[in-house]
Design a protein around this motif. Sequence first.
Motif, mmCIF file in Angstrom:
data_model
loop_
_atom_site.group_PDB
_atom_site.id
_atom_site.type_symbol
_atom_site.label_atom_id
_atom_site.label_comp_id
_atom_site.label_asym_id
_atom_site.label_seq_id
_atom_site.Cartn_x
_atom_site.Cartn_y
_atom_site.Cartn_z
ATOM 1 N N ARG A 93 -9.773 -5.644 -7.090
ATOM 2 C CA ARG A 93 -9.187 -5.594 -5.747
ATOM 3 C C ARG A 93 -10.204 -6.076 -4.738
ATOM 4 O O ARG A 93 -11.308 -5.554 -4.634
ATOM 5 C CB ARG A 93 -8.730 -4.177 -5.410
ATOM 6 C CG ARG A 93 -8.131 -4.054 -4.013
ATOM 7 C CD ARG A 93 -7.759 -2.619 -3.677
ATOM 8 N NE ARG A 93 -6.668 -2.143 -4.491
ATOM 9 C CZ ARG A 93 -6.167 -0.927 -4.388
ATOM 10 N NH1 ARG A 93 -6.662 -0.079 -3.512
ATOM 11 N NH2 ARG A 93 -5.166 -0.556 -5.167
ATOM 12 N N GLN B 229 -12.585 0.643 0.488
ATOM 13 C CA GLN B 229 -11.467 0.956 -0.403
ATOM 14 C C GLN B 229 -11.862 1.984 -1.463
ATOM 15 O O GLN B 229 -11.326 2.002 -2.570
ATOM 16 C CB GLN B 229 -10.918 -0.313 -1.066
ATOM 17 C CG GLN B 229 -10.254 -1.262 -0.094
ATOM 18 C CD GLN B 229 -9.522 -2.393 -0.773
ATOM 19 O OE1 GLN B 229 -9.509 -2.501 -1.991
ATOM 20 N NE2 GLN B 229 -8.878 -3.239 0.010
ATOM 21 N N GLU C 141 -1.224 4.684 -8.452
ATOM 22 C CA GLU C 141 -2.577 5.076 -8.045
ATOM 23 C C GLU C 141 -2.544 6.369 -7.241
ATOM 24 O O GLU C 141 -3.401 7.237 -7.403
ATOM 25 C CB GLU C 141 -3.210 3.954 -7.227
ATOM 26 C CG GLU C 141 -4.651 4.219 -6.863
ATOM 27 C CD GLU C 141 -5.330 3.007 -6.262
ATOM 28 O OE1 GLU C 141 -6.514 3.099 -5.938
ATOM 29 O OE2 GLU C 141 -4.659 1.964 -6.119
ATOM 30 N N ARG D 193 -11.963 2.340 -13.264
ATOM 31 C CA ARG D 193 -12.600 2.546 -11.966
ATOM 32 C C ARG D 193 -13.798 3.480 -12.129
ATOM 33 O O ARG D 193 -13.762 4.420 -12.919
ATOM 34 C CB ARG D 193 -11.612 3.143 -10.961
ATOM 35 C CG ARG D 193 -10.449 2.218 -10.629
ATOM 36 C CD ARG D 193 -9.494 2.904 -9.676
ATOM 37 N NE ARG D 193 -8.906 4.087 -10.284
ATOM 38 C CZ ARG D 193 -8.383 5.093 -9.589
ATOM 39 N NH1 ARG D 193 -8.410 5.064 -8.263
ATOM 40 N NH2 ARG D 193 -7.845 6.115 -10.208
ATOM 41 N N ALA E 118 -12.535 1.665 -5.831
ATOM 42 C CA ALA E 118 -11.311 0.940 -6.167
ATOM 43 C C ALA E 118 -11.540 0.080 -7.407
ATOM 44 O O ALA E 118 -12.675 -0.114 -7.861
ATOM 45 C CB ALA E 118 -10.858 0.079 -4.990
ATOM 46 N N HIS E 119 -10.439 -0.434 -7.954
ATOM 47 C CA HIS E 119 -10.536 -1.337 -9.100
ATOM 48 C C HIS E 119 -11.364 -2.556 -8.709
ATOM 49 O O HIS E 119 -11.189 -3.112 -7.619
ATOM 50 C CB HIS E 119 -9.125 -1.760 -9.533
ATOM 51 C CG HIS E 119 -9.088 -2.460 -10.849
ATOM 52 N ND1 HIS E 119 -9.410 -3.800 -10.985
ATOM 53 C CD2 HIS E 119 -8.777 -2.026 -12.096
ATOM 54 C CE1 HIS E 119 -9.293 -4.149 -12.246
ATOM 55 N NE2 HIS E 119 -8.913 -3.093 -12.938
ATOM 56 N N ARG F 137 0.820 -1.200 0.000
ATOM 57 C CA ARG F 137 0.000 0.000 0.000
ATOM 58 C C ARG F 137 0.861 1.261 0.000
ATOM 59 O O ARG F 137 0.379 2.350 -0.290
ATOM 60 C CB ARG F 137 -0.925 0.005 1.227
ATOM 61 C CG ARG F 137 -1.870 -1.184 1.298
ATOM 62 C CD ARG F 137 -2.735 -1.292 0.055
ATOM 63 N NE ARG F 137 -3.600 -0.158 -0.100
ATOM 64 C CZ ARG F 137 -4.832 -0.088 0.380
ATOM 65 N NH1 ARG F 137 -5.325 -1.104 1.053
ATOM 66 N NH2 ARG F 137 -5.586 0.978 0.180
#
Length: 546
Positions: free
Chosen positions: A544, A520, A236, A473, A540-541, A215
């Motif tokens: 994930r 997220q 990101e 996203r 988030a994607h 992260r």
Amino acid sequence: MATDSVAAVSTGKRTPGFQQAKLFRIYNHYRVVISLMLVALLFVDPVNFDIHFRLLDYYQLGVMGYLALNTFIAFTMLAGFQPGQRHITLSILLDILILHGLLFVSTGITNGLANLVIVSVAAGNILTPSRMGTFYAALAAICSLSISGWAALTLGGPGDDIVRAGSLGILYFAAAFILQNISRRMMSSEALASSRAQSIVELEHINQQIIQRMRTGILVLDRYGHIRLANAAAEELLFGIPTDTGMPATRSRALPQPLKSGLDAWLKNPEKRTEPFQPAPTSPLLQVNFTPLDQERGDQILVFIEDMSKVTQQAQQMKLASLGRLTAGIAHEIRNPLGAISHAAQLMEESPHLDSGDAQMLGIIRRHSRRVNGIIENVLSLSRRKPANADLVDVGSWLTEFRTDFLQTQENAIPATVMTLNTVSAIPEARFDKSQIEQVMVNLCDNGLRYSHQHTGERKIELCAGATADGERAYVDVRDFGPGVAPGSSQLVFEPFYTTDKGGTGLGLYLARELCEANQAHLSLVDDDQTGCCFRITFAHPGRMI
């Protein structure tokens, strides 16, 4: 052959079959050269060398056939043929037999061709270091003794030829045993080296996976700010485009100007700490740390990128969780007198002798009693929050359904609630807990309707859904038509207990961001120079997992 070679190199190790084919190719080149030399010697008058062939015609045919065989094998391998173990064994056996055939039709065991048999036996033991190598030596020794014995019995040849053949047989077996031992050791060493190389490749792959899934953002830069390496978190955080592969898409990107300025300042004074910055208005606050990657040369610089908003939120979460536990302990003691105050105010409002001033005071008492009770409920919710139960959601369909449900709760509102919805055709899916994100949306919509009504007299908001720049996203915008946020207060609105509404608790947006982070997602205030406020939830994607 070329395909196999590329495959072997790309996997980081060479298989035994690949090595064996390579060695056989080299050995076949040697056979072609020997064959050409033997053919060339055919054009030399044998009388000049005092050589008496037993069967000259057969010798010439044998040499020409040997050259044709080796040339054919060479061309087949150039065409991509991959020789197997059977082909190699057959080639070695033919070599031994053909060379002994040439010895038989030439001058016998005393011919220098006998030395070439030693090379063939040695090559056979290198290519097949097993019992088959011993068989090559035994076959060569039998053939040499047979030629010498036949010459001694039928042609009256000297007995020294038999001794010479025996000596050659000893050389054959000696070469076989020595080369087999050396080949086995080399194969063992190669297997160990291959195993260690594979372990290194696996460790490198594991390290790459760990770095990519961290992260914390990691960048490798040169002194001029050119990106050499970046993990997914760095991409990101800096560019809003997470990828799985890392470097290729990022190398062509320029550093955000605040980061480039921080790098230049650090190069001038490495002891100076870089101030936190935002790469974009909707990006979280970032803190970077620089360190030289190569202490001797100093050509490359390692950059660690931390999301300061997460650190701040963790500190606030710990503080408010402690406050929540404290509030849980004293909530009963607070609610009892608070309920008594509220009930007493309600009874006083029913008095027929109440004048307008007293009624106004009682309204203040009841309003602030509800506010204190709301603060207690919100703080308690921090310690009772459940983990996200995420599902893969079609954002467009979900937002349409949410709008319909929300408008049903606003049917009796005066003036009527106006909620427009704008979506694009291709919105990526998102993974989140519907109940938690709907709680965030209700909070944002209620705030937007309240501020729009205060500023324009209309209860009007606008919902938008789309995709980020990378197209991977989804995001949702909630825009109101209120007075907006004062300059410099865009980050303060997410602080706990910060509010511009006299009746607000100051925890609504903080709780909304907390719920987004639990899924997220990222809640931010978009600065687009338009009327009102625009809050954006960037998911988030979908790949994930939460």
